[in-house]
Design an enzyme around this catalytic site. Structure first.
Site, PDB file in Angstrom:
ATOM      1  N   CYS A  66       0.855  -1.182   0.000  1.00  0.00           N
ATOM      2  CA  CYS A  66       0.000   0.000   0.000  1.00  0.00           C
ATOM      3  C   CYS A  66       0.896   1.238   0.000  1.00  0.00           C
ATOM      4  CB  CYS A  66      -0.897   0.011   1.233  1.00  0.00           C
ATOM      5  SG  CYS A  66      -1.855   1.533   1.394  1.00  0.00           S
ATOM      6  N   ASP A  73      -0.289  -5.655   0.567  1.00  0.00           N
ATOM      7  CA  ASP A  73      -1.597  -5.890  -0.028  1.00  0.00           C
ATOM      8  C   ASP A  73      -1.572  -7.245  -0.705  1.00  0.00           C
ATOM      9  OD1 ASP A  73      -2.924  -3.508   0.650  1.00  0.00           O
ATOM     10  OD2 ASP A  73      -2.073  -2.448  -1.062  1.00  0.00           O
ATOM     11  N   GLU A  89       4.430 -16.310 -22.025  1.00  0.00           N
ATOM     12  CA  GLU A  89       5.121 -17.435 -21.392  1.00  0.00           C
ATOM     13  C   GLU A  89       4.893 -17.334 -19.879  1.00  0.00           C
ATOM     14  OE1 GLU A  89       7.707 -19.843 -19.414  1.00  0.00           O
ATOM     15  OE2 GLU A  89       8.114 -17.692 -19.378  1.00  0.00           O
ATOM     16  N   LEU A  90       4.480 -18.441 -19.246  1.00  0.00           N
ATOM     17  CA  LEU A  90       4.013 -18.411 -17.868  1.00  0.00           C
ATOM     18  C   LEU A  90       5.081 -18.099 -16.822  1.00  0.00           C
ATOM     19  CD1 LEU A  90       1.407 -21.304 -17.846  1.00  0.00           C
ATOM     20  CD2 LEU A  90       1.026 -18.844 -18.033  1.00  0.00           C
ATOM     21  N   GLU A 108      -5.788   0.245  -8.610  1.00  0.00           N
ATOM     22  CA  GLU A 108      -6.215   0.684  -9.935  1.00  0.00           C
ATOM     23  C   GLU A 108      -5.029   0.835 -10.879  1.00  0.00           C
ATOM     24  OE1 GLU A 108      -9.124   1.864  -6.827  1.00  0.00           O
ATOM     25  OE2 GLU A 108      -6.959   2.057  -7.001  1.00  0.00           O
TER      26      GLU A 108
END
Length: 149
Positions: A66, A73, A89-90, A108
């Site tokens: 945060c 967070d 690619e993962l 956001e």
């Protein structure tokens, strides 16, 4: 004829599995990838670029900080997209998301930044990034950003 000694077979099987993983990695041309956070997103060619199909990736362990309190967070990032010429690619995605762990960022901004970076990397036909963040001060937040080509 099979050997019946279970104690002897278990260590051998473990050794063979580890050895096989190393050998397979070398055979298919996998190079050692970084295990440090990185903003470098890698891609690979879409195996069916003529077809619309959806890829969904759930990343339930997203963490950032945060920017107001410095508190951690926690959230889940869900990425859905219809690839065009390239797919994400993962492992590079995992390292990319990990790079936010110590960054002070509003929900956001981070959801929109992830969308922008992924779109820049693979130019999909459609992409949606949703951040489902855990309760903080009695309020949970869900942020969704969408790209349509």
């Amino acid at each position: 004829m099979r050997k019946s000694g279970v104690e002897k077979a278990v260590p051998c099987r473990r050794w063979r599995i580890k050895r096989l993983e190393i050998t397979l990695g070398k055979q298919i041309g996998q190079e050692s990838m970084s295990t440090k956070p990185s903003r470098n997103l890698e891609t690979f060619p879409n195996p069916k670029p003529e077809r619309d199909y959806e890829i969904r990736m759930d990343c339930p362990e997203f963490t950032s900080v945060c920017p107001k309190t410095g508190q951690p967070d926690f959230g889940k990032i869900v990425i859905r997209y219809i690839p065009h010429e390239l797919c994400i690619e993962l492992k590079s995605l995992k390292l990319y998301l990990w790079s936010y762990r110590n960054e002070g960022v509003f929900y956001e901004r981070v959801v929109n930044q992830i969308l922008d970076d992924l779109v820049a990397a693979c130019q999909p036909r459609f992409m949606e990034v949703m951040g489902e963040f855990t309760v903080r001060g009695g309020i949970s937040s869900t942020i969704k950003a969408t790209y349509l080509r």
